[in-house]
Motif scaffolding. Structure first.
Motif, mmCIF file in Angstrom:
data_model
loop_
_atom_site.group_PDB
_atom_site.id
_atom_site.type_symbol
_atom_site.label_atom_id
_atom_site.label_comp_id
_atom_site.label_asym_id
_atom_site.label_seq_id
_atom_site.Cartn_x
_atom_site.Cartn_y
_atom_site.Cartn_z
ATOM 1 N N SER A 107 0.841 -1.191 0.000
ATOM 2 C CA SER A 107 0.000 0.000 0.000
ATOM 3 C C SER A 107 0.875 1.240 0.000
ATOM 4 O O SER A 107 2.090 1.168 0.205
ATOM 5 N N GLY A 112 -2.744 4.434 2.955
ATOM 6 C CA GLY A 112 -3.623 3.288 2.754
ATOM 7 C C GLY A 112 -4.673 3.463 1.675
ATOM 8 O O GLY A 112 -5.441 2.544 1.409
ATOM 9 N N ALA A 149 -4.138 0.344 -2.181
ATOM 10 C CA ALA A 149 -3.827 -0.985 -1.645
ATOM 11 C C ALA A 149 -3.843 -1.983 -2.788
ATOM 12 O O ALA A 149 -4.590 -1.828 -3.753
ATOM 13 N N SER A 151 -7.773 -1.000 -4.623
ATOM 14 C CA SER A 151 -8.287 0.354 -4.733
ATOM 15 C C SER A 151 -8.639 0.617 -6.192
ATOM 16 O O SER A 151 -7.982 0.097 -7.087
ATOM 17 N N CYS A 199 -0.094 7.777 -5.055
ATOM 18 C CA CYS A 199 -1.254 8.219 -4.293
ATOM 19 C C CYS A 199 -1.286 9.746 -4.282
ATOM 20 O O CYS A 199 -0.300 10.380 -3.886
#
Length: 115
Positions: free
Chosen positions: A6, A10, A13, A50, A70
């Motif tokens: 991850s 988080g 993932a 995700s 991310c």
């Protein structure tokens, strides 16, 4: 073996299937700044938990590698590209895997700055 990974917060993932052999430490401008250790697997071995649209993408130089990260915490756990045979691949940053000790891995140096 299945490895879970991850980003830091988080939001991204995933699981990746396979046995980690050697990993690559590239000295290109982005890999050296991120301190990535890369494990290359066929794209179908990476399973996102995700939604893919949640990820941001960065490309540079020849724009052949999609560095995924991310948008919240900035961690880049993997990238997508094609191998020399034209097969979809994932470059997994083993530092973002939950169950891997990078110090235990065999590291191969790659001179990405010369590309």
């Amino acid at each position: 073996m299945t490895h879970k990974g991850s980003c830091h917060c988080g939001n991204v993932a995933y699981e990746v299937e396979g046995e980690i052999g050697k990993v690559t430490q590239c000295n290109c401008s982005i890999c050296s700044k991120r301190a990535t250790l890369l494990w290359f697997v066929p794209r179908e071995h990476l399973h996102l938990a995700s939604p893919e649209p949640e990820l941001s993408t960065y490309t540079f130089n020849r724009h052949q590698i999609e560095h995924r990260f991310c948008p919240t915490c900035g961690i880049a756990p993997f990238a997508f590209a094609m191998n020399r045979e034209g097969q979809p691949m994932a470059a997994i940053n083993v530092r973002a895997l939950d169950d891997v000790d990078p110090a235990s891995l065999e590291i191969v140096q790659f001179d990405g700055r010369s590309l």
